[in-house]
Design a protein around this motif. Sequence first.
Motif, mmCIF file in Angstrom:
data_model
loop_
_atom_site.group_PDB
_atom_site.id
_atom_site.type_symbol
_atom_site.label_atom_id
_atom_site.label_comp_id
_atom_site.label_asym_id
_atom_site.label_seq_id
_atom_site.Cartn_x
_atom_site.Cartn_y
_atom_site.Cartn_z
ATOM 1 N N LYS A 155 62.586 112.278 118.987
ATOM 2 C CA LYS A 155 61.602 112.827 118.059
ATOM 3 C C LYS A 155 60.487 113.501 118.845
ATOM 4 C CE LYS A 155 59.057 108.450 117.703
ATOM 5 N NZ LYS A 155 58.574 107.395 116.797
ATOM 6 N N ASN A 156 59.773 114.401 118.180
ATOM 7 C CA ASN A 156 58.657 115.125 118.796
ATOM 8 C C ASN A 156 59.053 115.762 120.134
ATOM 9 O OD1 ASN A 156 56.981 114.243 116.677
ATOM 10 N ND2 ASN A 156 56.522 112.338 117.772
ATOM 11 N N LYS A 157 60.284 116.298 120.168
ATOM 12 C CA LYS A 157 60.810 116.985 121.354
ATOM 13 C C LYS A 157 60.755 116.101 122.612
ATOM 14 C CE LYS A 157 60.453 121.743 119.833
ATOM 15 N NZ LYS A 157 60.095 123.127 120.176
ATOM 16 N N GLY A 158 61.226 114.896 122.434
ATOM 17 C CA GLY A 158 61.325 113.972 123.558
ATOM 18 C C GLY A 158 62.332 112.890 123.235
ATOM 19 N N ILE A 159 62.813 112.180 124.256
ATOM 20 C CA ILE A 159 63.694 111.038 124.037
ATOM 21 C C ILE A 159 62.914 109.784 124.412
ATOM 22 C CG2 ILE A 159 64.757 111.264 126.348
ATOM 23 C CD1 ILE A 159 67.362 110.174 125.016
ATOM 24 N N HIS A 160 63.012 108.770 123.555
ATOM 25 C CA HIS A 160 62.186 107.585 123.698
ATOM 26 C C HIS A 160 63.091 106.343 123.728
ATOM 27 C CE1 HIS A 160 58.819 110.256 122.673
ATOM 28 N NE2 HIS A 160 59.648 110.754 121.758
ATOM 29 N N GLY A 177 55.630 102.780 128.140
ATOM 30 C CA GLY A 177 54.870 102.052 127.136
ATOM 31 C C GLY A 177 53.759 101.232 127.782
ATOM 32 N N LYS A 178 52.799 100.810 126.989
ATOM 33 C CA LYS A 178 51.623 100.106 127.508
ATOM 34 C C LYS A 178 51.992 98.811 128.220
ATOM 35 C CE LYS A 178 48.323 101.988 124.177
ATOM 36 N NZ LYS A 178 47.357 101.684 123.088
ATOM 37 N N GLU A 179 53.018 98.140 127.743
ATOM 38 C CA GLU A 179 53.409 96.863 128.345
ATOM 39 C C GLU A 179 54.533 97.031 129.361
ATOM 40 O OE1 GLU A 179 51.643 94.215 127.632
ATOM 41 O OE2 GLU A 179 50.459 95.381 126.199
ATOM 42 N N ALA A 180 54.997 98.244 129.568
ATOM 43 C CA ALA A 180 56.150 98.473 130.465
ATOM 44 C C ALA A 180 55.732 98.395 131.926
ATOM 45 C CB ALA A 180 56.773 99.831 130.162
ATOM 46 N N LYS A 181 56.694 98.093 132.769
ATOM 47 C CA LYS A 181 56.462 98.067 134.211
ATOM 48 C C LYS A 181 57.756 98.439 134.928
ATOM 49 C CE LYS A 181 57.347 93.084 134.407
ATOM 50 N NZ LYS A 181 56.820 91.755 134.812
ATOM 51 N N GLY A 182 57.606 98.836 136.202
ATOM 52 C CA GLY A 182 58.781 99.203 136.977
ATOM 53 C C GLY A 182 58.830 100.679 137.293
ATOM 54 N N LYS A 183 59.849 101.071 138.044
ATOM 55 C CA LYS A 183 60.027 102.466 138.442
ATOM 56 C C LYS A 183 61.434 102.932 138.098
ATOM 57 C CE LYS A 183 56.785 102.127 142.322
ATOM 58 N NZ LYS A 183 56.602 102.292 143.785
ATOM 59 N N THR A 184 61.590 104.226 138.054
ATOM 60 C CA THR A 184 62.907 104.800 137.823
ATOM 61 C C THR A 184 63.169 105.874 138.867
ATOM 62 O OG1 THR A 184 64.380 105.758 136.155
ATOM 63 C CG2 THR A 184 62.120 106.580 136.218
ATOM 64 N N THR A 185 64.394 106.360 138.930
ATOM 65 C CA THR A 185 64.741 107.409 139.888
ATOM 66 C C THR A 185 65.438 108.558 139.196
ATOM 67 O OG1 THR A 185 66.890 106.416 140.442
ATOM 68 C CG2 THR A 185 64.990 105.750 141.784
ATOM 69 N N MET A 186 65.362 109.726 139.818
ATOM 70 C CA MET A 186 66.058 110.913 139.341
ATOM 71 C C MET A 186 66.754 111.558 140.535
ATOM 72 S SD MET A 186 65.932 114.466 139.437
ATOM 73 C CE MET A 186 64.329 114.572 140.203
ATOM 74 N N ASP A 200 59.310 100.175 127.336
ATOM 75 C CA ASP A 200 59.606 101.478 126.738
ATOM 76 C C ASP A 200 59.426 102.607 127.763
ATOM 77 O OD1 ASP A 200 59.861 99.965 124.484
ATOM 78 O OD2 ASP A 200 58.019 100.677 123.518
ATOM 79 N N PHE A 201 60.238 103.655 127.596
ATOM 80 C CA PHE A 201 60.164 104.805 128.502
ATOM 81 C C PHE A 201 60.491 106.064 127.717
ATOM 82 C CE2 PHE A 201 62.358 107.849 131.265
ATOM 83 C CZ PHE A 201 61.406 108.031 132.271
ATOM 84 N N SER A 202 59.726 107.140 127.956
ATOM 85 C CA SER A 202 59.940 108.415 127.261
ATOM 86 C C SER A 202 60.055 109.556 128.252
ATOM 87 C CB SER A 202 58.777 108.695 126.303
ATOM 88 O OG SER A 202 58.676 107.685 125.320
ATOM 89 N N LEU A 203 60.815 110.575 127.859
ATOM 90 C CA LEU A 203 61.072 111.727 128.727
ATOM 91 C C LEU A 203 61.084 113.002 127.887
ATOM 92 C CD1 LEU A 203 61.984 112.294 131.775
ATOM 93 C CD2 LEU A 203 64.300 112.352 130.859
ATOM 94 N N ARG A 204 60.546 114.101 128.459
ATOM 95 C CA ARG A 204 60.581 115.385 127.755
ATOM 96 C C ARG A 204 60.492 116.531 128.765
ATOM 97 N NH1 ARG A 204 54.517 115.609 124.899
ATOM 98 N NH2 ARG A 204 53.353 116.104 126.822
ATOM 99 N N ASN A 205 60.755 117.748 128.267
ATOM 100 C CA ASN A 205 60.600 118.983 129.054
ATOM 101 C C ASN A 205 61.307 118.919 130.416
ATOM 102 O OD1 ASN A 205 59.054 120.137 127.032
ATOM 103 N ND2 ASN A 205 57.125 119.436 127.915
ATOM 104 N N VAL A 206 62.591 118.572 130.399
ATOM 105 C CA VAL A 206 63.374 118.520 131.641
ATOM 106 C C VAL A 206 63.870 119.929 131.974
ATOM 107 C CG1 VAL A 206 65.309 117.464 132.851
ATOM 108 C CG2 VAL A 206 64.106 116.191 131.064
ATOM 109 N N MET A 207 63.525 120.425 133.162
ATOM 110 C CA MET A 207 63.892 121.780 133.553
ATOM 111 C C MET A 207 64.422 121.811 134.992
ATOM 112 S SD MET A 207 60.869 124.236 132.030
ATOM 113 C CE MET A 207 61.875 125.699 132.362
ATOM 114 N N VAL A 208 65.452 122.629 135.194
ATOM 115 C CA VAL A 208 65.904 122.984 136.536
ATOM 116 C C VAL A 208 65.993 124.497 136.564
ATOM 117 C CG1 VAL A 208 67.727 122.849 138.263
ATOM 118 C CG2 VAL A 208 67.198 120.836 136.870
ATOM 119 N N VAL A 209 65.196 125.140 137.397
ATOM 120 C CA VAL A 209 65.164 126.609 137.451
ATOM 121 C C VAL A 209 65.350 127.068 138.884
ATOM 122 C CG1 VAL A 209 63.658 126.812 135.441
ATOM 123 C CG2 VAL A 209 62.652 126.691 137.711
ATOM 124 N N GLU A 210 65.957 128.232 139.023
ATOM 125 C CA GLU A 210 66.100 128.825 140.352
ATOM 126 C C GLU A 210 64.780 129.462 140.763
ATOM 127 O OE1 GLU A 210 68.757 132.319 142.536
ATOM 128 O OE2 GLU A 210 69.565 131.293 140.758
#
Length: 214
Positions: free
Chosen positions: A64-69, A104-113, A202-212
């Motif tokens: 929703k709202n142009k993001g994945i939650h 989210g406010k109570e979330a903790k930790g890291k992620t990788t890409m 909770d974790f949210s992501l939006r506007n993922v881009m890969v450009v040359e």
Amino acid sequence: MKFKNNLSAWTARLSVALFSSLTVVSLAAEKNLVENGDFGSKKLKSWEVGVTKKYGQDLDYDIKNKGIHFKAINGASPKYVTLSQYIEIKKGKKYRVSFEAMMGKEAKGKTTMSIGRPGFARPLKTADHYDHLSSEKFEAKTEWTKFSYEFTGTYDSDNKEAMQKDFKASKAKAVWKEKEQGSPVLVAPTWIVFNLGGIDGDFSLRNVMVVEVE
């Protein structure tokens, strides 16, 4: 007077032509290689969520709202909770990947890409030619934060195998193990993958881009 009018008209046409050319070049340079990177479709078009219930993870997410939650990720192994998409990368070309993330406010930790070969095409434990961009660890905040990285393609992408309807990773893995017995294979599938299992909350992501880039 007629000469001045013709000159003015010619100048105006030249300005329009130059502006149009610059616009075309700019748009071409900013072409996003990620489909549905803005999550504008309510369905998870082009993306795939990878979850293995064996590790106690039954992932809940909303678009929703142009993001994945993602809701209440429970900190399972990052290897088994992923958001991914196959993309086309060319060897020697320079690229920039960017995205916005929030926890989210109570979330903790890291992620990788990372951007490189998917698991089935990685029969060796380590290999320099497996990744365009090795795992970048990032820590999102409680407000939207933009992350950006640049990289150079290390091999040419070929995603036809993974796009087949009857594709099975287990069978493909055996084939790739044979391929890698000789010299390095420099044409392989490529995906962009977010490993989310290192997060509690909770974790949210939006506007993922890969450009040359130039």
